[in-house]
Design a protein around this motif. Sequence first.
Motif, PDB file in Angstrom:
ATOM      1  N   VAL A 291       0.648  -1.547  -0.026  1.00  0.00           N
ATOM      2  CA  VAL A 291      -0.104  -0.248   0.375  1.00  0.00           C
ATOM      3  C   VAL A 291       0.969   1.696   0.126  1.00  0.00           C
ATOM      4  O   VAL A 291       0.421   2.170  -0.551  1.00  0.00           O
ATOM      5  CB  VAL A 291      -0.381  -0.320   1.224  1.00  0.00           C
ATOM      6  CG1 VAL A 291      -2.213   1.120   0.648  1.00  0.00           C
ATOM      7  CG2 VAL A 291      -2.177  -1.060   1.057  1.00  0.00           C
ATOM      8  N   ASN A 292       2.032   1.104   0.370  1.00  0.00           N
ATOM      9  CA  ASN A 292       2.539   2.441   0.791  1.00  0.00           C
ATOM     10  C   ASN A 292       3.606   2.452  -0.707  1.00  0.00           C
ATOM     11  O   ASN A 292       3.459   3.789  -0.468  1.00  0.00           O
ATOM     12  CB  ASN A 292       4.029   1.622   2.056  1.00  0.00           C
ATOM     13  CG  ASN A 292       3.012   2.255   3.382  1.00  0.00           C
ATOM     14  OD1 ASN A 292       2.457   3.117   3.335  1.00  0.00           O
ATOM     15  ND2 ASN A 292       3.544   2.028   4.376  1.00  0.00           N
ATOM     16  N   ASP A 293       4.079   1.429  -0.723  1.00  0.00           N
ATOM     17  CA  ASP A 293       4.788   1.598  -2.150  1.00  0.00           C
ATOM     18  C   ASP A 293       3.707   2.150  -3.863  1.00  0.00           C
ATOM     19  O   ASP A 293       3.770   2.800  -4.487  1.00  0.00           O
ATOM     20  CB  ASP A 293       4.668   0.140  -3.129  1.00  0.00           C
ATOM     21  CG  ASP A 293       6.934   0.025  -2.639  1.00  0.00           C
ATOM     22  OD1 ASP A 293       6.911   1.148  -1.618  1.00  0.00           O
ATOM     23  OD2 ASP A 293       6.149  -0.654  -1.832  1.00  0.00           O
ATOM     24  N   ALA A 294       2.494   1.974  -3.311  1.00  0.00           N
ATOM     25  CA  ALA A 294       1.094   2.240  -4.419  1.00  0.00           C
ATOM     26  C   ALA A 294       1.305   3.959  -4.030  1.00  0.00           C
ATOM     27  O   ALA A 294       0.237   3.665  -4.961  1.00  0.00           O
ATOM     28  CB  ALA A 294       0.296   1.251  -4.540  1.00  0.00           C
ATOM     29  N   THR A 295       0.960   4.351  -2.874  1.00  0.00           N
ATOM     30  CA  THR A 295       0.377   5.385  -2.581  1.00  0.00           C
ATOM     31  C   THR A 295       1.096   6.642  -2.491  1.00  0.00           C
ATOM     32  O   THR A 295       1.373   7.377  -1.490  1.00  0.00           O
ATOM     33  CB  THR A 295      -1.013   5.369  -1.830  1.00  0.00           C
ATOM     34  OG1 THR A 295      -0.012   4.602  -0.601  1.00  0.00           O
ATOM     35  CG2 THR A 295      -1.606   4.785  -2.090  1.00  0.00           C
ATOM     36  N   SER A 296       2.477   6.038  -1.948  1.00  0.00           N
ATOM     37  CA  SER A 296       3.693   6.531  -1.801  1.00  0.00           C
ATOM     38  C   SER A 296       3.849   7.349  -0.539  1.00  0.00           C
ATOM     39  O   SER A 296       3.674   8.463   0.118  1.00  0.00           O
ATOM     40  CB  SER A 296       3.921   8.432  -2.910  1.00  0.00           C
ATOM     41  OG  SER A 296       4.156   7.815  -3.644  1.00  0.00           O
ATOM     42  N   GLY A 297       2.647   6.427   0.706  1.00  0.00           N
ATOM     43  CA  GLY A 297       2.920   6.343   1.524  1.00  0.00           C
ATOM     44  C   GLY A 297       1.908   7.169   2.478  1.00  0.00           C
ATOM     45  O   GLY A 297       1.219   7.956   3.659  1.00  0.00           O
ATOM     46  N   ARG A 298       0.641   7.829   0.620  1.00  0.00           N
ATOM     47  CA  ARG A 298      -0.431   8.746   1.095  1.00  0.00           C
ATOM     48  C   ARG A 298      -1.434   7.996   1.656  1.00  0.00           C
ATOM     49  O   ARG A 298      -2.738   8.491   1.789  1.00  0.00           O
ATOM     50  CB  ARG A 298      -0.975   9.730   0.779  1.00  0.00           C
ATOM     51  CG  ARG A 298      -0.105  10.173  -0.333  1.00  0.00           C
ATOM     52  CD  ARG A 298      -0.028  10.806  -1.499  1.00  0.00           C
ATOM     53  NE  ARG A 298      -0.974  12.021  -1.618  1.00  0.00           N
ATOM     54  CZ  ARG A 298      -1.799  12.523  -2.585  1.00  0.00           C
ATOM     55  NH1 ARG A 298      -1.511  12.029  -4.079  1.00  0.00           N
ATOM     56  NH2 ARG A 298      -3.301  13.145  -2.128  1.00  0.00           N
TER      57      ARG A 298
END
Length: 648
Positions: A291-298
């Motif tokens: 999830v972090n990789d896909a949303t850049s931590g958002r």
Amino acid sequence: MSRPKRMTKAVIVGHKSVLKRTIDSLHASNLLHIEDFIEDESGFKISKPFQNAEEVSKKLVKIRSIANYLGIERTTPAVQKTNAVLRELDAKLDKLDSDISEKIKIINKYETDLKNIEAQKKELLPFLSLNLDFDYYRGYENLKVFAGSVKENLEEGLISRVTQAYELFFDVNTKTVVLFVAKKDADKVAEVLQALEFKELRIPERGGVPSELLKETEQKEAEASRKIVSLKAEVESIRSQYTDFLLASDEVLSIENQKAELPLRIATSDNAFIIEGWVPSDKYDILINSVNDATSGRAYVTSIGIEEEEEHIPVEYNNSKSVAPMQEIMNLYSRPRYTEIDPSSIIFITFPLIYGMILGDIGYAIILGAMALAIKSLVKSDSVKPLMNILLYCQISTFIFGIIYGEFLGFPLASLHTEGETVAGLLPFWNTITLFPGISGEEFTFPVHRAHMVMTMIGVSVAVGLLHLNLGYILGFINISKHHGLKHAVLEKGSWMIIELGVLFAALGYFGVISGLTSVGVVILLLGIVMLTMGEGIKGPVELPSLMGNALSYARIIAVGLSSIYIASTINTIAFGMIWADHSKIGLVAIAAIIVFILGHALNTVLSIIAPGLHSLRLQYVEFFGKFYQGGGKKFNPFGYIRKYTEE
């Protein structure tokens, strides 16, 4: 013995701008079992599906409709790239839909024509023997035409008594009649025909001789059939050409449809979203990174504490590859709850063990084992392979017990010498060895001749049953002690084992095996009953007779096994008796005996799958599971898709 995989409750929170990227990452990871959101007073609402949901759904319906018409089967085609499938999807789907629709329309037209032609043939056939032009049947002012069939022969004298103004055509074979009479005599003639059970036939509207019309109709029928065959061949060509495309498209659209409709299951506000679900604890970090990789931590992923007694925690099996096939038996009954012991690894041993004890024949083990291997290699279905693996496990057990019993297709392998009787075995060098006394004066031997030591085998079967039941009590003890404490476990499950111990001591003392144990056994028995009453209330003592019933139920092991032996030995006796009975016709009799032998053992082979399997299953489900197992767990169903026909 294992428990389901440990689960962690994960909550994903983020801004709506990264919702789609979050959903894509969750789908790709295939790790999160999403809990459907139920609207409450929190202010969050169920969202609407993505804009492409309706279009994707329509295309998916069209794809599946075409695939269903073409009879597309799930195969293993070349894996295609998702982007390539999406690029070609609209153009290929439109062309395919147009081609198929046009051909279906034409095929339906010809099939309708065939039905009409068949109806026309039925109208023509009754008149074929008379072969009068159908124009002769109509257009008269003063004549009445009767066309139909009668039950009995129509003599001209019957008509001539009523009127002399007639012309009769009658076929004695088909009982078809065409009668021309003056209209003034029509009522009287109708009464005569009615007495012969006259049934009117419909006269074809076309003019012409029936034989010529039939020939013309059959030509039209042949032409329509040829067209249909040709069109169906074209459809088959389309099927072979587009199978890979349809399977890949179905998969791609199914994935897109899942993603597009997920907002209907999650909580959203004007600016944010919340996704709740369950992830295997050992995969929780992978989910966070995805999830972090896909949303850049958002999008923020966190875990929250859970109560293990929560019934809605999904269950994922946690078994080795060899034990995994037994999960099919568990699913047939009920998936374990999250808090329960998963008995798959136990029945991995007990199910084949009891099956083998029942069947116990080397010959049937070889036949059924070979059949299971053949089906496993020929049938690629994922649902069939586990069942064949279970059958293989059972045949390994059957083979071992076949050696213990010394049986091969109902024949004894070892010679047995009893008082006044000698039973020859197939292997002359193998003689039965007496080991120790059995029950009711029987002798326990090796190999174990079940048919000659029935009472001893009943005792062995019941003993196996008691071991099986007590294993269930031990598992129940572990379950209860983990969730309710040691005291409850001792009172509810330990009390049953104490009762059994008291009965055993009392029996040993009563029958004089060990003097002085009777009173000790009675005290232990009463103690166990008191403990059971404290643990389960009044229903505990009420259920005491069921313990004996459960144990005696295991006597079916020897009973069903003996039925298989007797069927096999009867087949052998009949087959070989046919050969020995008449030496003058040895050739024909030998062929008949071989047929009887093969068909008889083939039938018994089928019974050897059904009877031992069902009875072994019953002993697991009713007697064994009843001592510790509740079931009712919810299947772990992660959001995602296992691709077979496409890749990113």
